[in-house]
Design an enzyme around this catalytic site. Structure first.
Site, PDB file in Angstrom:
ATOM      1  N   PHE A 205       0.853  -1.192   0.000  1.00  0.00           N
ATOM      2  CA  PHE A 205       0.000   0.000   0.000  1.00  0.00           C
ATOM      3  C   PHE A 205       0.886   1.238   0.000  1.00  0.00           C
ATOM      4  O   PHE A 205       0.764   2.109   0.869  1.00  0.00           O
ATOM      5  CB  PHE A 205      -0.933  -0.004   1.214  1.00  0.00           C
ATOM      6  CG  PHE A 205      -1.836  -1.199   1.283  1.00  0.00           C
ATOM      7  CD1 PHE A 205      -2.998  -1.258   0.538  1.00  0.00           C
ATOM      8  CD2 PHE A 205      -1.520  -2.288   2.092  1.00  0.00           C
ATOM      9  CE1 PHE A 205      -3.832  -2.370   0.599  1.00  0.00           C
ATOM     10  CE2 PHE A 205      -2.347  -3.396   2.155  1.00  0.00           C
ATOM     11  CZ  PHE A 205      -3.508  -3.442   1.411  1.00  0.00           C
ATOM     12  N   LEU A 206       1.799   1.297  -0.949  1.00  0.00           N
ATOM     13  CA  LEU A 206       2.783   2.378  -1.011  1.00  0.00           C
ATOM     14  C   LEU A 206       2.326   3.432  -2.014  1.00  0.00           C
ATOM     15  O   LEU A 206       2.128   3.141  -3.180  1.00  0.00           O
ATOM     16  CB  LEU A 206       4.152   1.835  -1.427  1.00  0.00           C
ATOM     17  CG  LEU A 206       4.716   0.685  -0.588  1.00  0.00           C
ATOM     18  CD1 LEU A 206       6.068   0.252  -1.137  1.00  0.00           C
ATOM     19  CD2 LEU A 206       4.831   1.088   0.872  1.00  0.00           C
TER      20      LEU A 206
ATOM     21  N   GLU B 121       3.174   6.450  -4.348  1.00  0.00           N
ATOM     22  CA  GLU B 121       4.331   7.078  -4.960  1.00  0.00           C
ATOM     23  C   GLU B 121       4.465   8.503  -4.426  1.00  0.00           C
ATOM     24  O   GLU B 121       3.497   9.240  -4.339  1.00  0.00           O
ATOM     25  CB  GLU B 121       4.189   7.089  -6.473  1.00  0.00           C
ATOM     26  CG  GLU B 121       4.250   5.701  -7.084  1.00  0.00           C
ATOM     27  CD  GLU B 121       4.281   5.723  -8.597  1.00  0.00           C
ATOM     28  OE1 GLU B 121       5.015   6.556  -9.165  1.00  0.00           O
ATOM     29  OE2 GLU B 121       3.571   4.911  -9.204  1.00  0.00           O
TER      30      GLU B 121
ATOM     31  N   GLN C 243     -10.389  15.710  -3.674  1.00  0.00           N
ATOM     32  CA  GLN C 243      -9.878  16.873  -4.383  1.00  0.00           C
ATOM     33  C   GLN C 243     -10.228  16.719  -5.864  1.00  0.00           C
ATOM     34  O   GLN C 243      -9.779  15.775  -6.519  1.00  0.00           O
ATOM     35  CB  GLN C 243      -8.355  17.003  -4.215  1.00  0.00           C
ATOM     36  CG  GLN C 243      -7.922  17.415  -2.812  1.00  0.00           C
ATOM     37  CD  GLN C 243      -8.062  16.299  -1.796  1.00  0.00           C
ATOM     38  OE1 GLN C 243      -7.679  15.166  -2.048  1.00  0.00           O
ATOM     39  NE2 GLN C 243      -8.611  16.622  -0.640  1.00  0.00           N
TER      40      GLN C 243
ATOM     41  N   CYS D 122      -1.151   2.271 -10.617  1.00  0.00           N
ATOM     42  CA  CYS D 122      -2.006   1.348  -9.855  1.00  0.00           C
ATOM     43  C   CYS D 122      -3.479   1.437 -10.228  1.00  0.00           C
ATOM     44  O   CYS D 122      -4.069   0.452 -10.691  1.00  0.00           O
ATOM     45  CB  CYS D 122      -1.830   1.607  -8.358  1.00  0.00           C
ATOM     46  SG  CYS D 122      -0.201   1.176  -7.718  1.00  0.00           S
TER      47      CYS D 122
ATOM     48  N   LYS E 238       1.060  12.523 -10.631  1.00  0.00           N
ATOM     49  CA  LYS E 238       0.955  13.136  -9.313  1.00  0.00           C
ATOM     50  C   LYS E 238       2.320  13.722  -8.970  1.00  0.00           C
ATOM     51  O   LYS E 238       3.318  13.410  -9.643  1.00  0.00           O
ATOM     52  CB  LYS E 238       0.525  12.108  -8.255  1.00  0.00           C
ATOM     53  CG  LYS E 238       1.526  10.990  -8.033  1.00  0.00           C
ATOM     54  CD  LYS E 238       1.053  10.007  -6.978  1.00  0.00           C
ATOM     55  CE  LYS E 238       1.079  10.610  -5.587  1.00  0.00           C
ATOM     56  NZ  LYS E 238       0.791   9.594  -4.543  1.00  0.00           N
TER      57      LYS E 238
ATOM     58  N   ARG F 273       2.813   7.075 -16.123  1.00  0.00           N
ATOM     59  CA  ARG F 273       1.829   6.087 -16.533  1.00  0.00           C
ATOM     60  C   ARG F 273       0.399   6.582 -16.324  1.00  0.00           C
ATOM     61  O   ARG F 273       0.023   6.961 -15.226  1.00  0.00           O
ATOM     62  CB  ARG F 273       2.055   4.764 -15.799  1.00  0.00           C
ATOM     63  CG  ARG F 273       3.224   3.977 -16.334  1.00  0.00           C
ATOM     64  CD  ARG F 273       3.530   2.758 -15.502  1.00  0.00           C
ATOM     65  NE  ARG F 273       4.158   3.104 -14.229  1.00  0.00           N
ATOM     66  CZ  ARG F 273       4.622   2.206 -13.366  1.00  0.00           C
ATOM     67  NH1 ARG F 273       4.484   0.916 -13.624  1.00  0.00           N
ATOM     68  NH2 ARG F 273       5.191   2.601 -12.242  1.00  0.00           N
TER      69      ARG F 273
END
EC number: 1.1.1.22
Length: 464
Positions: free
Chosen positions: A152-153, A155, A253, A262, A323, A330
């Protein structure tokens, strides 16, 4: 503990460095000899804040190493992580598990004693069963357990997410494997919740979590569209519903749509798995379709702001990655928006703090510059697509003074509309009323080819 990690992509590299920092002895392996050579030389294949220093510290301490020999890494490992890519399969959207299953075959040939084999890659429900079947068929007498431990990382915040997680999910019914995994994560206790589940449940947790977060994004984006038609403000609406503890403020947001490594592929994989199991995920299907439609509509927003045509105009783009705090391009909304602008005959000039090397490979036809000021030079409109911190404190009057036009489309609502208007911008956000300057500028339009032909003498006023 001795840990082997197969795959030094985003998940494998971050996890390996963090496990080493917890005091474990970690060996990371990958077939890409060039990537391993770069890591040995201290060069990171990805951008992630603080990762380079973390890797260097643990390599220097002798806790972290890199190689290409899987058998060597697996030989003494108590825990073996499969952390290879599971991209969407070309043509049908299913997760491509070829690399996962190839790892299972190689691990089977290298096992020398009991080991816990962990799928860290994001995989569809039932994948652990297939990995175990491969191992059992090749090494029927070997002692091992197959466990699901989804990552559950985020980026841009991956190291903090690893060390201070909301939860650690471990899927196994094997008591010995459970003890090994608990011991592996023990340095993070107390304060970290470890949730033990069945293996299939753990596999599904990851997909369900990503789908739900994507649903929140899709929902608030639709509310932003409604706000624009109802003369309401999405900031107020999001704040109002986010104060409800049942809902929460995160992922509310409004923006141009979600992207990244993901959400898009995981949602598609979940949709396909649900269809295969006879339980179609209709809400998730709708979220995925709405997100793709939104990205395309976002380009039209800028085109309309420029009077309905961008042919021959120079459009400056601030932010390319999906982001901030990553170089990952990607499924970035910037790809869809810029492609549409080019198709409509615009010249595009762009800057991103970390993503331009990745972007050049995908969009070689646009111009890349070294600063926000260079993006603004002679631009008829600016599009702020990624919410990098560097863009929060832009010198707006300076940018406006370099431009040929006054349009600023703020896809992340990063700029205060009042400040933009004061600087002379026609500011267009998401889900809020456009802010206009006191004296709209005029735009000299370039007619003809994408690269520009003749300059018409007519001046088109900034759109009302």
């Amino acid at each position: 503990m001795h840990v082997a990690i197969i795959g030094v992509g985003y998940v494998g590299l971050v996890s390996g460095a963090c496990f080493a920092d917890l005091g474990h002895s970690v060996r990371c392996v990958d077939r890409d000899a060039g990537r391993i050579a770069a890591l040995r030389a201290g060069r990171m294949p990805i951008y992630e804040p603080h990762l380079e220093a973390l890797v260097a510290r643990n390599v220097a301490a002798g806790r972290l190493g890199f190689g290409t020999d899987l058998a060597e890494a697996v030989r003494d490992a108590e825990v073996i992580f499969i952390a290879v890519g599971t991209p969407a399969r070309r043509g049908d959207g299913h997760a491509d598990l070829a690399h996962v299953f190839a790892c299972a075959h190689e691990i089977a040939g290298a096992l020398t004693g009991y080991a816990v084999i962990v799928t860290k890659s994001t995989v569809p429900v039932g994948t652990g069963d297939r990995v175990e079947h491969i191992l059992r068929s090749l090494r029927p007498q070997a002692p091992f357990a197959v466990v699901s431990n989804p990552e559950f990382l985020r980026e841009g915040a991956a190291i903090a997410d690893f060390k201070t997680p909301d939860r650690i999910v471990i899927g196994t019914a094997d008591e010995r494997a459970r003890a090994v995994m608990h011991n592996l994560y023990r340095p993070l206790e107390p304060g970290t919740r470890i949730l033990f589940t069945g293996r299939r449940s753990a596999e599904l947790v990851k997909y369900a979590a990503n789908a739900f977060l994507a649903l929140k994004i899709g929902f608030i984006n639709e509310m932003a569209d409604l706000c624009e038609q109802a003369d309401a403000d999405i900031h107020d609406v999001a704040h109002g519903i986010g104060l409800d503890r049942r809902i929460g403020a995160r992922f509310l947001q409004a923006g141009p749509g979600f992207g990244g490594s993901c959400f898009p592929k995981d949602i598609q994989a979940l949709i396909k798995s649900a269809q295969d199991l006879g339980a179609p995920a209709r809400i998730v299907e709708t979220v995925a379709a709405a997100n793709e439609q939104r990205k395309r509509r976002m380009a039209r927003r800028l085109i309309q702001a420029c009077g309905g045509s961008v042919r021959g105009l120079t459009i400056g783009v601030l932010g390319l990655t999906f982001k901030p705090n990553t170089d990952d391009m990607r499924e970035s909304p910037a790809l869809t928006i810029i492609t549409a602008l080019l198709d409509e005959g615009a010249e595009v000039r762009a800057f991103d703090p970390e993503g331009m090397a990745q972007a050049r490979a995908l969009m070689p036809e646009i111009t890349y510059v070294a600063s926000a000021e260079a993006v603004a030079e002679g631009a008829h409109a600016l599009a702020l697509i990624t919410e990098w911190d560097a863009f929060r404190d832009l010198d707006l009057p300076r940018l406006r003074g370099r431009m040929a036009g006054d349009v600023l489309v703020d896809y992340r609502n990063l700029i205060a509309p009042e400040a933009a208007a004061e600087a002379g911008f026609h500011h267009i956000g998401i889900g809020c009323r456009p802010a206009r300057p006191a004296a709209p500028a005029q735009i000299a339009r370039v007619r003809g080819s994408r690269r520009g032909a003749r300059i018409d003498s007519e001046l088109a006023a900034s759109p009302a």
